[in-house]
Design an enzyme around this catalytic site. Structure first.
Site, PDB file in Angstrom:
ATOM      1  N   GLY A 268       2.368  -5.882   7.689  1.00  0.00           N
ATOM      2  CA  GLY A 268       1.677  -6.654   6.636  1.00  0.00           C
ATOM      3  C   GLY A 268       0.145  -6.444   6.746  1.00  0.00           C
TER       4      GLY A 268
ATOM      5  N   GLU B 209       4.412  -5.135  12.356  1.00  0.00           N
ATOM      6  CA  GLU B 209       3.061  -4.056  11.634  1.00  0.00           C
ATOM      7  C   GLU B 209       2.547  -4.261  11.381  1.00  0.00           C
ATOM      8  OE1 GLU B 209       4.187  -0.114  12.454  1.00  0.00           O
ATOM      9  OE2 GLU B 209       5.941  -1.161  13.515  1.00  0.00           O
TER      10      GLU B 209
ATOM     11  N   ASN C 230       1.068  -1.309   0.248  1.00  0.00           N
ATOM     12  CA  ASN C 230       0.070   0.159  -0.116  1.00  0.00           C
ATOM     13  C   ASN C 230       1.483   1.311   0.074  1.00  0.00           C
ATOM     14  OD1 ASN C 230       1.271  -0.845   2.403  1.00  0.00           O
ATOM     15  ND2 ASN C 230      -1.082   0.588   3.515  1.00  0.00           N
TER      16      ASN C 230
ATOM     17  N   GLU D 152     -10.689  -4.894   8.345  1.00  0.00           N
ATOM     18  CA  GLU D 152     -10.288  -3.490   7.654  1.00  0.00           C
ATOM     19  C   GLU D 152     -11.057  -3.680   6.550  1.00  0.00           C
ATOM     20  OE1 GLU D 152      -6.296  -4.244   7.840  1.00  0.00           O
ATOM     21  OE2 GLU D 152      -5.644  -1.858   7.625  1.00  0.00           O
TER      22      GLU D 152
ATOM     23  N   CYS E 256      -2.881   1.616   6.386  1.00  0.00           N
ATOM     24  CA  CYS E 256      -2.717   1.213   7.777  1.00  0.00           C
ATOM     25  C   CYS E 256      -3.403   1.279   8.411  1.00  0.00           C
ATOM     26  CB  CYS E 256      -1.852   0.486   8.402  1.00  0.00           C
ATOM     27  SG  CYS E 256      -0.474   1.944   7.861  1.00  0.00           S
TER      28      CYS E 256
HETATM   29  P1  NAD Z   1       0.021  -8.738   3.510  1.00  0.00           P
HETATM   30  O1  NAD Z   1       0.242  -9.265   4.749  1.00  0.00           O
HETATM   31  O2  NAD Z   1      -1.017  -9.825   2.734  1.00  0.00           O
HETATM   32  O3  NAD Z   1       1.346  -9.402   2.912  1.00  0.00           O
HETATM   33  C1  NAD Z   1       2.954  -8.496   3.441  1.00  0.00           C
HETATM   34  C2  NAD Z   1       3.890  -9.482   2.634  1.00  0.00           C
HETATM   35  O4  NAD Z   1       3.651 -10.653   2.647  1.00  0.00           O
HETATM   36  C3  NAD Z   1       4.075  -8.655   1.247  1.00  0.00           C
HETATM   37  O5  NAD Z   1       6.128  -9.244   0.868  1.00  0.00           O
HETATM   38  C4  NAD Z   1       3.676 -10.344   0.879  1.00  0.00           C
HETATM   39  O6  NAD Z   1       4.062 -11.503  -0.330  1.00  0.00           O
HETATM   40  C5  NAD Z   1       4.056 -11.124   1.831  1.00  0.00           C
HETATM   41  N1  NAD Z   1       3.107 -12.748   2.672  1.00  0.00           N
HETATM   42  C6  NAD Z   1       2.165 -12.430   2.274  1.00  0.00           C
HETATM   43  N2  NAD Z   1       1.228 -13.444   2.326  1.00  0.00           N
HETATM   44  C7  NAD Z   1       2.589 -14.479   3.286  1.00  0.00           C
HETATM   45  C8  NAD Z   1       2.422 -16.320   3.336  1.00  0.00           C
HETATM   46  N3  NAD Z   1       1.374 -16.409   3.639  1.00  0.00           N
HETATM   47  N4  NAD Z   1       3.853 -16.166   3.755  1.00  0.00           N
HETATM   48  C9  NAD Z   1       4.420 -15.221   3.769  1.00  0.00           C
HETATM   49  N5  NAD Z   1       5.250 -14.192   3.099  1.00  0.00           N
HETATM   50  C10 NAD Z   1       3.333 -14.280   2.989  1.00  0.00           C
HETATM   51  O7  NAD Z   1      -0.105  -7.295   3.229  1.00  0.00           O
HETATM   52  P2  NAD Z   1      -0.803  -6.341   2.544  1.00  0.00           P
HETATM   53  O8  NAD Z   1      -2.250  -6.844   1.358  1.00  0.00           O
HETATM   54  O9  NAD Z   1       0.373  -6.097   1.130  1.00  0.00           O
HETATM   55  O10 NAD Z   1      -0.660  -4.924   3.096  1.00  0.00           O
HETATM   56  C11 NAD Z   1      -2.325  -4.980   4.078  1.00  0.00           C
HETATM   57  C12 NAD Z   1      -1.844  -5.068   5.293  1.00  0.00           C
HETATM   58  O11 NAD Z   1      -1.321  -4.271   5.533  1.00  0.00           O
HETATM   59  C13 NAD Z   1      -3.327  -4.567   5.702  1.00  0.00           C
HETATM   60  O12 NAD Z   1      -4.305  -4.727   7.455  1.00  0.00           O
HETATM   61  C14 NAD Z   1      -2.454  -3.073   6.738  1.00  0.00           C
HETATM   62  O13 NAD Z   1      -2.862  -2.449   7.095  1.00  0.00           O
HETATM   63  C15 NAD Z   1      -1.009  -3.482   6.826  1.00  0.00           C
HETATM   64  N6  NAD Z   1      -0.518  -2.274   7.013  1.00  0.00           N
HETATM   65  C16 NAD Z   1       0.527  -1.557   8.424  1.00  0.00           C
HETATM   66  C17 NAD Z   1       1.181  -1.515   7.903  1.00  0.00           C
HETATM   67  C18 NAD Z   1       1.633  -1.016   9.560  1.00  0.00           C
HETATM   68  O14 NAD Z   1       2.561  -0.057   9.277  1.00  0.00           O
HETATM   69  N7  NAD Z   1       1.243  -1.418  10.489  1.00  0.00           N
HETATM   70  C19 NAD Z   1       1.837  -0.697   6.927  1.00  0.00           C
HETATM   71  C20 NAD Z   1       1.464  -0.068   5.930  1.00  0.00           C
HETATM   72  C21 NAD Z   1       0.382  -2.035   5.991  1.00  0.00           C
END
Ligand code: NAD
Length: 477
Positions: free
Chosen positions: A206, A228, A133, A351, A262
């Site tokens: 994530g 995070e 994002n 969310e 997020c």
């Molecule tokens: P996601 O958890 O789907 O993916 C994040 C990362 O994890 C990616 O690099 C992805 O390749 C990897 N990943 C995905 N599935 C995996 C698995 N099964 N095993 C290992 N790695 C895996 O998150 P997203 O959709 O990219 O981002 C959205 C989420 O992130 C939202 O919930 C948002 O609130 C959160 N977010 C949090 C912050 C923060 O700073 N707290 C910042 C941005 C986004």
């Protein structure tokens, strides 16, 4: 020996990852780290300069990639991704020598003569996994902490924002030695392979569900870990507010990056006396920001993927009082307001991460507090109020990663404050000094003199010695 370092052999649940495609990268980084080369202030400052130069050189490439991935405008790309990263790099460059200094702490009388210092030691080789994002800020923000603290890093950008991932790889390949920092592109299979290797630190940004997978992988090898994560960040709007400014700050926080933030205000809890006026002002403000037809605005982003488009579209239900238009061909979802939302509505079960603003009314601030406390701890909590008692009550009676009063999102951008979650919204924090701290082991070093050796601490013990120890623990520590 090499295999001991590179794989988590002691874990029966986790097979030895011989043939792991990334083992060699990590082995080289570990050798480099063990050489001590990344520890000096000069080396770290040089890397920070490289990072800054990389941002300047690839500014346009990043802008284009952010447009392709998320249709971010240049202003938004600069404010929330590129410009803010350059400012943070400069902040770290200015402060790194001061942060690296061992910190003097008091030495209790009982330990005198002696001195005590806390040293900041880099953990070693870190794995940094980021989401799509804010694919620049959420990748290079943690990297900045790791680098400032003297760690080597492997970066795993999100495969869901492929254009930005490719530019990040290009930047890092061009400006950094892979033994210090490198990018591994890919999705779940690649990340799963990376997680089989041994890390000195894992930093994940994530979703909460994937966060659990990462935490389990970290636990298997006892790697320290920052998570995070996300969640539903509530916003309470009291009746004692500046309506105009409140509406602007809410619309900015909610609709920047088409709601895919997020810390976006997920839903509003609005005092019933102000609700109708606020709704009118929100509608007016959306028109002012994005025009009568927001689909034509160059300043409104698009939803990242078909999967998320369909997910968000399905949340539009009930008393839709503004927006609601969708266009699959562009993955466009209009800024949308839903009124009289029930806590059981679909939109309140996950969310939102999109441009939908649900509104729930309250009469008494205790109701709003109870509503928040009935749910998982959010990443951010927003409150709009001029009433000091209301502010204090909410701060004291709720728990969230952070709080921002009379504003949205801004608190996470200050390098003087830690940014991170609590409970379901994550653990650990970063930003400025806090990123340096996260990636540093705080190593206490006590140095004693050979003078005044207290004999009472040695065996054989007797009542007199015990009395002395009792006295010392009460009076001298
Ligand atoms: P996601 O958890 O789907 O993916 C994040 C990362 O994890 C990616 O690099 C992805 O390749 C990897 N990943 C995905 N599935 C995996 C698995 N099964 N095993 C290992 N790695 C895996 O998150 P997203 O959709 O990219 O981002 C959205 C989420 O992130 C939202 O919930 C948002 O609130 C959160 N977010 C949090 C912050 C923060 O700073 N707290 C910042 C941005 C986004």
């Amino acid at each position: 020996m090499t295999q001991d370092i590179e794989t988590v052999e002691s874990q029966p649940q986790q097979p030895v990852s011989s043939g792991n495609p990334f083992a060699e990268i990590v082995r080289k980084q570990r050798d480099f780290f063990n050489s001590g080369a990344s520890k000096s202030a000069e080396f770290r400052i040089k890397q920070l300069k490289n990072l800054k130069e990389a941002f300047h050189k690839h500014h346009e490439n990043l802008e284009k990639a952010l447009y392709e991935d998320l249709r971010k405008s240049k202003t938004e790309a600069f404010a929330t991704e590129i410009g803010i990263m350059i400012a943070e790099i400069e902040h770290n460059m200015k402060n790194i020598r001061k942060w690296m200094q061992p910190k003097k702490v008091k030495t209790p009388l009982f330990f005198m003569p002696g001195k005590s210092r806390i040293h900041y030691e880099p953990f070693g080789v870190s794995l940094i996994i980021s989401p799509w994002n804010y694919p620049v800020k959420n990748l290079f923000g943690p990297v900045l902490g790791a680098m400032t603290a003297g760690n080597c890093s492997v970066l795993k950008p999100s495969e869901v924002s492929p254009y930005t991932s490719a530019v990040a790889k290009k930047m890092v390949d061009e400006f950094f030695d892979p033994e210090f920092m490198t990018v591994v592109e890919g999705g779940v299979p690649e990340t799963s392979e990376l997680l089989k290797l041994k890390w000195d630190y894992i930093f994940f940004t994530g979703g909460t569900e994937i966060g659990r997978i990462i935490y389990q992988a970290a636990a298997k090898q006892l790697a320290p870990c920052t998570l995070e994560l996300g969640g539903k960040s509530p916003t309470i709007v009291d009746k004692d507010i500046n309506l105009d400014v409140t509406a602007k700050r809410l619309c900015w926080g909610k609709f920047v990056n088409a709601g895919q933030t997020c810390v976006a205000p997920d839903y509003l809890l609005v005092h019933k006396d102000i609700k109708q006026k606020l709704i009118e002002k929100l509608k007016e403000t959306i028109n002012e920001f994005y025009g009568e037809n927001p689909a034509e605005s160059p300043d409104l982003g698009r939803i990242i993927s078909d999967r998320h488009y369909n997910r968000i579209k399905n949340l539009i239900d009930g008393d839709v009082i503004f927006g609601g238009q969708c266009d699959e061909s562009q993955r466009y979802i209009a800024p949308t307001i839903i009124d009289n939302v029930s806590p059981d509505a679909k939109v309140m079960q996950q969310e939102i991460f999109g441009p939908i603003l649900p509104i729930i009314e309250y009469e008494n601030v205790d109701e709003a507090i109870a509503f928040i406390n009935d749910r998982e701890k959010p990443l951010a909590l927003y409150l709009f109020s001029n009433n000091e008692n209301v502010r204090r009550k909410i701060i004291d009676n709720t728990s969230s990663g952070g709080v921002c009063i009379n504003e949205t999102i801004m608190h996470m951008a200050s390098p003087e404050m830690p940014f991170g979650g609590v409970g379901n919204s994550g653990m650990g924090a970063y930003n400025g000094r806090f990123g340096f701290d996260t990636f540093s082991h705080k190593k206490p070093v006590m140095t004693r003199s050979f003078l005044f050796d207290v004999k009472q601490k040695y065996a054989p013990f007797n009542a007199k010695k015990l009395n002395f120890v009792k006295f010392a623990l009460k009076r001298l520590i």
